[in-house]
Write a protein that holds these residues in place. Structure first.
Motif, PDB file in Angstrom:
ATOM      1  N   VAL A 102      16.658 -39.224   1.318  1.00 43.58           N
ATOM      2  CA  VAL A 102      16.521 -38.622   2.648  1.00 43.58           C
ATOM      3  C   VAL A 102      15.163 -39.013   3.220  1.00 43.58           C
ATOM      4  CG1 VAL A 102      16.436 -36.473   3.951  1.00 43.58           C
ATOM      5  CG2 VAL A 102      17.969 -36.662   1.991  1.00 43.58           C
ATOM      6  N   ILE A 143      24.010 -40.076   7.564  1.00 44.53           N
ATOM      7  CA  ILE A 143      24.270 -39.102   6.511  1.00 44.53           C
ATOM      8  C   ILE A 143      25.478 -39.602   5.727  1.00 44.53           C
ATOM      9  CG2 ILE A 143      25.005 -36.740   6.035  1.00 44.53           C
ATOM     10  CD1 ILE A 143      23.483 -35.940   8.630  1.00 44.53           C
ATOM     11  N   GLU A 167      13.033 -29.762   6.507  1.00 43.58           N
ATOM     12  CA  GLU A 167      14.337 -30.429   6.478  1.00 43.58           C
ATOM     13  C   GLU A 167      14.585 -31.100   5.137  1.00 43.58           C
ATOM     14  OE1 GLU A 167      18.075 -32.045   7.447  1.00 43.58           O
ATOM     15  OE2 GLU A 167      16.923 -30.410   8.355  1.00 43.58           O
ATOM     16  N   GLN A 223      17.526 -30.293   2.418  1.00 45.53           N
ATOM     17  CA  GLN A 223      18.424 -31.320   1.892  1.00 45.53           C
ATOM     18  C   GLN A 223      18.402 -31.362   0.367  1.00 45.53           C
ATOM     19  OE1 GLN A 223      20.492 -33.628   3.341  1.00 45.53           O
ATOM     20  NE2 GLN A 223      20.150 -33.027   5.476  1.00 45.53           N
ATOM     21  N   ALA A 268      21.970 -28.012   3.533  1.00 47.71           N
ATOM     22  CA  ALA A 268      21.966 -28.535   4.899  1.00 47.71           C
ATOM     23  C   ALA A 268      23.325 -28.507   5.575  1.00 47.71           C
ATOM     24  CB  ALA A 268      21.413 -29.963   4.906  1.00 47.71           C
ATOM     25  N   GLN A 310      24.363 -32.416   5.292  1.00 48.82           N
ATOM     26  CA  GLN A 310      23.914 -32.640   3.921  1.00 48.82           C
ATOM     27  C   GLN A 310      24.142 -34.082   3.466  1.00 48.82           C
ATOM     28  OE1 GLN A 310      22.322 -30.375   1.723  1.00 48.82           O
ATOM     29  NE2 GLN A 310      22.015 -32.303   0.614  1.00 48.82           N
ATOM     30  N   GLN A 311      23.079 -34.718   2.971  1.00 48.20           N
ATOM     31  CA  GLN A 311      23.198 -36.007   2.301  1.00 48.20           C
ATOM     32  C   GLN A 311      23.690 -35.755   0.886  1.00 48.20           C
ATOM     33  OE1 GLN A 311      23.268 -38.985   3.031  1.00 48.20           O
ATOM     34  NE2 GLN A 311      22.331 -40.358   1.549  1.00 48.20           N
TER      35      GLN A 311
END
Length: 382
Positions: free
Chosen positions: A275, A312, A341, A345, A350, A354-355
């Motif tokens: 991220v 993402i 942030e 994540q 998130a 979300q990653q």
């Protein structure tokens, strides 16, 4: 020079924000205290547990931070107000992390708050003038960089505009973002043109807001009963300022040098980063900086973006918050908001932004000076 890796481990255990928004009649005190109270609640601690505080701001004036925090209670803690242009919040976070790492305190607050006010630029009063002073506004400078990038790489205006399409899409699902609307490529390219090929939706809005994080040592985690699963470790904090870089763009060269220093501190490589929160005040900046940070080869960022590498779910989620283009850029809070942030994540909190399987994140801010700060954070191992 000592770095975080030479000292005791440091963790972010609480995050909080006031949504970034257009200028309003809201007091900066209200903005800031909401973010701090949210961070305290997230960490499950109270204000008297905080042992030091750093407040980043660029616009609200002298002694504003102390006047704000007294509403939480006069506890006598060490306090400093930090101004470092757009990197004010990032610098406040660096100070808090280093103070805890060095063992001076176990619990520190880093926050940023700003509201739109008159700009008072120190460099304009320094007496050392540039050749183009008063002739090139920031958006014109970045429009020229955009044209140069297109000439050198063959990238098209449409490809560069897709940075803003991606970031508006991410921001649309971020309740703290100033711009919360999905935008099509046609909408992003639509007039008005601000300068060159840059349109309004490819430029960051400057509004107001606040962000706060709580930083702790391992001793602090134990004393306050913080679950290790929610403690995100700060692996690196790199900060650099201007130096001779030859003919290369100064912000790009400075970003490369600062990021390489952060990678060395954390003993990681670009491929380890899941991220990235990047300083993308203008769409071209994301492309220039992801190349400088090693997330793709020089000249290939536009094509990689178009292929989804920075979405993402892609190889690196770049600005899943919406970045400065959609999240907004209220100056003081921006760098702290990036940390919040990344922590969200790495905790897996998130939501639709979300990653997947995010384990490591990086934040990047540049500011007038120029200065650059890069932080690398890692998810809890247990």
């Amino acid at each position: 020079m000592k770095t975080l890796s030479d000292m005791r481990p440091v963790y972010v255990v609480g995050i909080g924000l006031h949504p970034y928004q257009n200028r309003s009649q809201t007091s900066y005190v209200t903005l800031g205290l909401r973010a701090v109270r949210e961070a305290l609640a997230d960490a499950a601690i109270t204000w008297p547990d905080v042992e030091s505080a750093y407040v980043g701001n660029a616009l609200i004036g002298m002694a504003a931070g102390a006047a704000m925090l007294r509403y939480l209670g006069a506890t006598g803690i060490p306090f400093a107000q930090v101004e470092n242009a757009s990197a004010s919040g990032s610098t406040a976070f660096r100070h808090a992390a280093h103070e805890v790492a060095a063992g001076y305190t176990d619990v520190s607050l880093a926050m940023g708050v700003d509201t739109v006010d008159q700009w008072r630029s120190g460099p304009a009063k320094a007496g050392v003038r540039g050749l183009a002073d008063h002739l090139s506004a920031p958006f014109t400078h970045f429009a020229m960089l955009t044209q140069k990038y297109m000439d050198e790489t063959g990238a098209t205006p449409e490809q560069i505009a897709k940075v803003a399409v991606k970031n508006h899409r991410n921001g649309a699902f971020n309740p703290y973002a100033q711009r919360q609307q999905v935008r099509t490529l046609e909408e992003v390219l639509a007039p008005p043109l601000i300068s060159g090929v840059l349109t309004r939706l490819q430029c960051t809005p400057v509004g107001e807001g606040a962000a706060a994080v709580i930083v702790m040592s391992e001793e602090g985690l134990t004393r306050h009963g913080i679950p290790r699963s929610r403690a995100v470790q700060v692996l690196a904090s790199a900060s650099r300022s201007e130096q001779p870089f030859g003919r290369e763009n100064g912000d790009v060269a400075l970003t490369r040098a600062t990021t390489l220093e952060a990678y060395a501190q954390a003993s990681v490589e670009p491929c380890d980063i899941d991220v990235v929160e990047v300083h993308d005040a203008f769409s071209i900046e994301e492309l220039l900086y992801v190349e400088a940070m090693g997330f793709c080869k020089p000249g290939e960022a536009a094509a990689e973006l178009e292929a989804g590498a920075f979405d993402i779910g892609g190889r690196h989620a770049v600005s899943p918050s919406g970045g400065l283009i959609a999240m907004g850029h209220p100056l003081g809070p921006t760098g702290v908001g990036q940390v919040a942030e990344v922590v969200r994540q790495l905790r897996g909190e998130a939501g639709v932004r979300q990653q997947p399987n995010a384990r490591m994140g990086l934040t990047h801010m540049v500011g007038i000076g120029p200065v650059c700060l890069v932080h690398i954070l890692r998810a809890a191992t247990a």
